[in-house]
Scaffold this active site. Sequence first.
Site, PDB file in Angstrom:
ATOM      1  N   CYS A 155      31.630 -80.476 -17.055  1.00  0.00           N
ATOM      2  CA  CYS A 155      30.668 -81.492 -17.249  1.00  0.00           C
ATOM      3  C   CYS A 155      29.489 -81.354 -18.265  1.00  0.00           C
ATOM      4  O   CYS A 155      28.971 -80.155 -18.312  1.00  0.00           O
ATOM      5  CB  CYS A 155      29.959 -81.818 -15.937  1.00  0.00           C
ATOM      6  SG  CYS A 155      28.589 -83.005 -15.891  1.00  0.00           S
TER       7      CYS A 155
ATOM      8  N   GLN B  54      48.423 -99.715  -9.639  1.00  0.00           N
ATOM      9  CA  GLN B  54      48.443 -98.317  -8.687  1.00  0.00           C
ATOM     10  C   GLN B  54      48.854 -97.102  -9.582  1.00  0.00           C
ATOM     11  O   GLN B  54      48.944 -95.947  -9.050  1.00  0.00           O
ATOM     12  CB  GLN B  54      49.821 -98.203  -7.599  1.00  0.00           C
ATOM     13  CG  GLN B  54      49.566 -99.539  -6.564  1.00  0.00           C
ATOM     14  CD  GLN B  54      50.898 -99.564  -5.919  1.00  0.00           C
ATOM     15  OE1 GLN B  54      51.025 -99.038  -4.662  1.00  0.00           O
ATOM     16  NE2 GLN B  54      51.988-100.488  -6.373  1.00  0.00           N
ATOM     17  N   ASN B  55      49.102 -97.562 -11.057  1.00  0.00           N
ATOM     18  CA  ASN B  55      49.295 -96.496 -11.893  1.00  0.00           C
ATOM     19  C   ASN B  55      48.008 -95.703 -12.507  1.00  0.00           C
ATOM     20  O   ASN B  55      47.250 -96.354 -12.368  1.00  0.00           O
ATOM     21  CB  ASN B  55      50.129 -97.015 -12.936  1.00  0.00           C
ATOM     22  CG  ASN B  55      51.459 -97.876 -12.425  1.00  0.00           C
ATOM     23  OD1 ASN B  55      52.075 -97.398 -11.476  1.00  0.00           O
ATOM     24  ND2 ASN B  55      52.145 -98.469 -13.261  1.00  0.00           N
TER      25      ASN B  55
ATOM     26  N   THR C  22      56.879-102.199  -8.061  1.00  0.00           N
ATOM     27  CA  THR C  22      56.361-101.403  -6.786  1.00  0.00           C
ATOM     28  C   THR C  22      57.247-101.623  -5.772  1.00  0.00           C
ATOM     29  O   THR C  22      57.676-102.731  -5.372  1.00  0.00           O
ATOM     30  CB  THR C  22      54.946-101.856  -6.527  1.00  0.00           C
ATOM     31  OG1 THR C  22      54.432-101.013  -5.254  1.00  0.00           O
ATOM     32  CG2 THR C  22      54.847-103.553  -6.379  1.00  0.00           C
TER      33      THR C  22
ATOM     34  N   HIS D  86      44.299 -96.297  -7.883  1.00  0.00           N
ATOM     35  CA  HIS D  86      44.374 -95.152  -7.420  1.00  0.00           C
ATOM     36  C   HIS D  86      43.764 -94.424  -8.633  1.00  0.00           C
ATOM     37  O   HIS D  86      44.347 -93.064  -8.565  1.00  0.00           O
ATOM     38  CB  HIS D  86      46.074 -94.906  -7.228  1.00  0.00           C
ATOM     39  CG  HIS D  86      46.752 -95.382  -6.241  1.00  0.00           C
ATOM     40  ND1 HIS D  86      47.970 -95.565  -6.013  1.00  0.00           N
ATOM     41  CD2 HIS D  86      46.058 -96.109  -5.039  1.00  0.00           C
ATOM     42  CE1 HIS D  86      48.231 -96.264  -4.815  1.00  0.00           C
ATOM     43  NE2 HIS D  86      47.248 -96.531  -4.266  1.00  0.00           N
TER      44      HIS D  86
ATOM     45  N   ASN E 232      61.627-106.695 -10.146  1.00  0.00           N
ATOM     46  CA  ASN E 232      62.062-105.347  -9.716  1.00  0.00           C
ATOM     47  C   ASN E 232      63.517-105.202  -9.597  1.00  0.00           C
ATOM     48  O   ASN E 232      64.126-106.086  -8.774  1.00  0.00           O
ATOM     49  CB  ASN E 232      61.338-105.037  -8.303  1.00  0.00           C
ATOM     50  CG  ASN E 232      61.525-103.538  -7.829  1.00  0.00           C
ATOM     51  OD1 ASN E 232      62.647-102.932  -8.311  1.00  0.00           O
ATOM     52  ND2 ASN E 232      60.668-103.249  -6.990  1.00  0.00           N
TER      53      ASN E 232
HETATM   54  N1  APR Z   1      60.993-102.220 -14.170  1.00  0.00           N
HETATM   55  C1  APR Z   1      60.460-102.687 -12.928  1.00  0.00           C
HETATM   56  N2  APR Z   1      60.691-102.149 -11.644  1.00  0.00           N
HETATM   57  C2  APR Z   1      61.095-100.825 -11.819  1.00  0.00           C
HETATM   58  C3  APR Z   1      61.584-100.477 -12.899  1.00  0.00           C
HETATM   59  C4  APR Z   1      61.651-101.098 -14.169  1.00  0.00           C
HETATM   60  N3  APR Z   1      61.801-100.673 -15.442  1.00  0.00           N
HETATM   61  N4  APR Z   1      62.137 -99.146 -12.689  1.00  0.00           N
HETATM   62  C5  APR Z   1      61.903 -98.901 -11.469  1.00  0.00           C
HETATM   63  N5  APR Z   1      61.383 -99.833 -10.778  1.00  0.00           N
HETATM   64  C6  APR Z   1      60.835-100.207  -9.525  1.00  0.00           C
HETATM   65  C7  APR Z   1      61.587 -99.505  -8.300  1.00  0.00           C
HETATM   66  O1  APR Z   1      63.129-100.261  -8.032  1.00  0.00           O
HETATM   67  C8  APR Z   1      60.928 -99.313  -7.148  1.00  0.00           C
HETATM   68  O2  APR Z   1      60.924-100.449  -6.533  1.00  0.00           O
HETATM   69  O3  APR Z   1      59.510 -99.733  -9.245  1.00  0.00           O
HETATM   70  C9  APR Z   1      59.418 -99.428  -8.056  1.00  0.00           C
HETATM   71  C10 APR Z   1      58.700 -98.119  -7.997  1.00  0.00           C
HETATM   72  O4  APR Z   1      58.565 -97.522  -6.607  1.00  0.00           O
HETATM   73  P1  APR Z   1      57.676 -96.419  -6.213  1.00  0.00           P
HETATM   74  O5  APR Z   1      58.438 -94.955  -6.750  1.00  0.00           O
HETATM   75  O6  APR Z   1      57.507 -96.340  -4.703  1.00  0.00           O
HETATM   76  O7  APR Z   1      56.338 -96.335  -7.010  1.00  0.00           O
HETATM   77  P2  APR Z   1      54.974 -97.463  -6.486  1.00  0.00           P
HETATM   78  O8  APR Z   1      55.492 -98.663  -5.711  1.00  0.00           O
HETATM   79  O9  APR Z   1      54.200 -97.653  -7.732  1.00  0.00           O
HETATM   80  O10 APR Z   1      54.339 -96.384  -5.390  1.00  0.00           O
HETATM   81  C11 APR Z   1      52.937 -96.620  -5.097  1.00  0.00           C
HETATM   82  O11 APR Z   1      52.846 -94.541  -3.845  1.00  0.00           O
HETATM   83  O12 APR Z   1      52.768 -92.090  -4.009  1.00  0.00           O
HETATM   84  C12 APR Z   1      52.224 -93.188  -4.023  1.00  0.00           C
HETATM   85  O13 APR Z   1      50.129 -93.014  -5.356  1.00  0.00           O
HETATM   86  C13 APR Z   1      51.779 -93.227  -5.412  1.00  0.00           C
HETATM   87  O14 APR Z   1      50.819 -95.067  -6.707  1.00  0.00           O
HETATM   88  C14 APR Z   1      52.009 -94.532  -6.087  1.00  0.00           C
HETATM   89  C15 APR Z   1      52.152 -95.336  -4.778  1.00  0.00           C
HETATM   90 ZN    ZN Z   2      27.757 -82.962 -13.845  1.00  0.00          ZN
END
Ligand code: APR
Ligand code: ZN
Length: 272
Positions: A174, A108-109, A213, A126, A238
């Site tokens: 472009c 998702q990154n 995530t 994403h 996580n």
């Molecule tokens: N290692 C593992 N997990 C971690 C770490 C780490 N070093 N640091 C934080 N976390 C965990 C947190 O506990 C949390 O559960 O990563 C998770 C991050 O969650 P979010 O901030 O919600 O990110 P994500 O799940 O990627 O969000 C999904 O939401 O807003 C949209 O497009 C955006 O791609 C993103 C999507």
């Molecule tokens: Zn173009």
Amino acid sequence: MGTYEKEIEESAKILSTATHGSAFCGAGNSEESGIATFRDPGGLWDQVDPVEVGTAEGLISALDRNADKLLPVFMEMLDSFEQADHNPGHKALADLESMGLLTSVITQNVDNLHQEAGSLEVIEVHGNLFRMKCLSCNRIKDVERKPFVSEIKEKLNAMTEFTLTSMASLAPVCDTCSSMMRPDVVMFGEAVQHLPKAFGISQNTDVMLVLGTSGNVYPAAYFPIEAKKAGARVIVINPTENAFSAVTDVYIPLKTGEALPAIVDKIKERAH
Ligand code: APR
Ligand code: ZN
């Protein structure tokens, strides 16, 4: 490390027999690279309202109306994108791919760190901030992350107003049709990318690593559920609880940069 030795051992055992291993990644993977997550305390959505800045138009009008509040947040984000390097967690995923134990990373990154760590098969649902797409002819152009961010920072610092015109001047042009290009990222309300491919992987994987995530955002958060339904073993790494407890076989409450290299080391140990 010591703690969670049993779970690391169990994960290494499961992964070492994977024939279609996969990883599903979120912002937590890049946290140890200095890029803030979205929903951790102090994360991006604590600082700005996703509804307000989650769309291209919303972002520009928010900056136009509220630059003095938003600009420091964006500058901080740009700093982290400029300084970030891939971390041992990204590298461990690339190692697992070269060991033949991971066929793909679904992420998702948008920070390009999986590719910079050496992962080849990366499905970016994403998009990617450093892949530009032409608004007219859809031509794609990759940009070098660090120099691109430095240039944007310089232009933003020199900006006195944040109108559509001034913000458009940040965008690359472009080479084919001279129209404006924008980062090929999925803004709120836009279609997620590579969905059929990501679902296909989830339905055929035998081991899915679910990494950093919160599982807040759909349809991406379906992938581990699909994997479980298809009979895969699910390993969640996580430090805090997340939405996948019902489908988790092994839960490691550690950072990915700590747990993944330990699992790779354990697999290599077992191979000897
Ligand atoms: N290692 C593992 N997990 C971690 C770490 C780490 N070093 N640091 C934080 N976390 C965990 C947190 O506990 C949390 O559960 O990563 C998770 C991050 O969650 P979010 O901030 O919600 O990110 P994500 O799940 O990627 O969000 C999904 O939401 O807003 C949209 O497009 C955006 O791609 C993103 C999507
Ligand atoms: Zn173009």
